[in-house]
Write an enzyme that holds these catalytic residues in place. Structure first.
Site, PDB file in Angstrom:
ATOM      1  N   GLU A 175       0.818  -1.213   0.000  1.00 14.44           N
ATOM      2  CA  GLU A 175       0.000   0.000   0.000  1.00 14.44           C
ATOM      3  C   GLU A 175       0.855   1.268   0.000  1.00 14.44           C
ATOM      4  OE1 GLU A 175      -2.916  -0.649   3.169  1.00 14.44           O
ATOM      5  OE2 GLU A 175      -4.180  -1.708   1.756  1.00 14.44           O
ATOM      6  N   GLU A 375      -5.506  -8.358  -1.402  1.00 10.47           N
ATOM      7  CA  GLU A 375      -6.256  -8.249  -0.144  1.00 10.47           C
ATOM      8  C   GLU A 375      -7.699  -7.936  -0.492  1.00 10.47           C
ATOM      9  OE1 GLU A 375      -4.889  -5.556   2.930  1.00 10.47           O
ATOM     10  OE2 GLU A 375      -2.801  -6.088   2.555  1.00 10.47           O
TER      11      GLU A 375
END
Ligand code: P53
Length: 476
Positions: A175, A375
């Site tokens: 991220e 995810e």
């Protein structure tokens, strides 16, 4: 067209959320080891002094460090074909700047990856998942310091060399685009002035922040270049948190504001890592705000030569954006307003499977590289009753997203190569530090005070997922 035959069905974990053993095996302290537990309403705190009696959930995690053999065997029984997990940088270089890597740490992950191989599970390995060695923050100001680029590259090269033949799929920074938000100043960039109690909400010098993010891009690109040299088989991806947003109204200014947010939060980092250069809107934004980055021609060449092989991303929910007024809501992080047409989880995250199909299309049309969803899942309260956990809400969530992926492949022609749902087993929540916010296919008996037997109990969702994988998506 159904899911491809070699589709990487799997689940994900991150070292600091599952391993525990924070100071065993020669491991150094990481940023994550300084975070207390919190809740949806009470933010986690960053605490410098670990001896003040606070509870730090990463210190014990869910004890994956000692139980990985039985855990990976359970993952094998579910039929997982892939397991996304991270290496804790501070197990390999305890301080980040050590002269030699820590052999005990290297051996630990060698055993983990070998155990994956024995269970026919393909590892997908994140090199940096919000767990920088703490020493790099205190001594170097994290990625604001260009020396830290080389330290990361040395760490990456050490891993590529040692795990050659065992690991083929790598992600550099988890991220990475949180580096554009105040929330990421500490856990993506390692900035010293963000290492304070309210680490999530600090603000500071923008030039320093974007210089540090530039340095993270470079660290990633140089790792990609080395990774390809060390083993041409390596496939190395970026990892971007997807922040899908819809305009709150059809007002043109809301539509424009939504696109501008998407450009900044989603597209800026992806463009740099997939295309190898800064997009025009980023360059203009820096110029207009008086942000002058120190970028050499050699660095520009590195970015171009270190383009990633595939694009991976996390996808949980979506939100709405208006030009004016409170873009809060939406859990604790990505600013945005609630969508009246979507259901909301106990932690305020809205479920939007059709948004996953939209996202897959947008990404594939923009980049034309293979995509991986690394995810996606539902954080919920699970209850253990008569030794079993029935979680139909999680099955519903996952099923809807599997259907969305199927449509993106089958109807839209998107090149999607893998799906690692969050998480293989219950772990510590990154955002809140809780155990109560559970995502796992396997229940772990542990509570928010760190009490519990740590026993593993496969949930109903694991049986459902087993059948999905066995039928290559048909039974979803
Ligand atoms: P938790 C916020 C929003 C989107 C993704 O998050 C996020 C976060 C961090 O809170 O992070 C990713 O545990 C992250 C994982 C994390 C997962 O989302 O806060 O890569 O480490 O656990 C879910 O519910």
């Amino acid at each position: 067209m159904p899911f491809p035959n070699n589709f990487l069905w799997g689940a994900a974990l991150a070292a600091n959320q599952c391993e525990g053993a924070w100071n065993e095996g020669g491991k150094g302290e990481s940023i994550a080891d300084h975070l207390t537990s919190g809740s949806r309403t009470k933010p986690r705190r960053f605490v410098q002094d670990l001896n003040l009696g606070d509870y730090f959930p990463s210190h014990t995690g869910v004890d994956f460090y000692h139980r990985f053999e039985e855990d990976i065997a359970l993952f094998g029984q579910i039929g997982l074909k892939s397991l996304r997990l991270s290496i804790a940088w501070s197990r390999i270089f305890p301080n980040g700047d050590d002269a030699q890597p820590n052999e005990e740490g290297l051996r630990f992950y060698e055993r983990v990856f070998t155990t994956c191989q024995e269970n026919n599970i393909t590892p997908i390995v994140t090199l940096s998942h919000f767990e920088m060695p703490y020493h790099l923050i205190t001594e170097y100001n994290g990625f604001a310091n260009k020396k830290v680029i080389d330290m990361f590259v040395r760490y990456a090269e050490t891993c590529f060399t040692r795990y050659k033949g065992l690991v083929k799929y790598w992600l550099t920074f988890n991220e990475i685009n949180f580096g554009t938000l105040s929330a990421g100043r500490l856990f993506c960039l390692g900035l010293r002035d963000a290492a304070q109690e309210n680490y999530f909400f600090t603000s500071g010098d923008e030039t320093e922040q974007y210089q540090a993010l530039h340095n993270v891009f470079l660290a990633s690109a140089k790792a990609v270049i080395s990774g390809h040299q060390i083993d041409p088989q390596n496939q190395i991806g970026c990892m971007i948190a997807n922040g899908l947003a819809y305009p709150l109204t059809p007002k043109p200014e809301d539509v424009l504001a939504t696109q501008q947010r998407a450009d900044w939060f989603n597209n800026f980092c992806g463009d740099v890592q997939v295309r190898g250069s800064y997009p025009s809107f980023a360059k203009r934004r820096f110029e207009r705000r008086g942000i002058k980055l120190n970028v050499t021609a050699a660095e520009e060449a590195d970015l171009l030569n270190g383009k990633v092989d595939f694009y991976s991303f996390s996808y949980y929910s979506s939100s709405c954006v208006a030009k004016t007024s409170g873009n809060e809501g939406q859990g604790n992080l990505i600013a945005g307003q609630n969508n009246p047409y979507l259901e909301t989880s106990d932690w305020g995250w809205q479920t939007d499977p059709s948004g996953l199909r939209l996202t897959l299309n947008r990404l594939y049309q923009r980049y034309q590289v293979p995509l991986m969803v690394v995810e996606n899942g539902l954080g919920a309260i699970d209850t253990l009753e008569n030794g079993a956990v029935n979680d139909p809400y999680r099955i519903d969530y996952l099923r809807a997203h599997v259907e969305a992926m199927h449509q993106a492949i089958d109807e839209d022609g998107v090149d999607l190569i893998g799906y690692t749902m969050w998480t293989a087993m219950d772990v510590i929540s990154a955002g809140t530090g809780e155990m109560a916010k559970r995502y796992g296919l396997i229940y772990v008996d542990r509570d928010d005070q760190g009490e519990g037997s740590l026993t593993r109990i496969p949930k109903a969702s694991s049986i459902w997922y087993h059948d999905v994988i066995a039928s290559n998506g048909d039974s979803a």
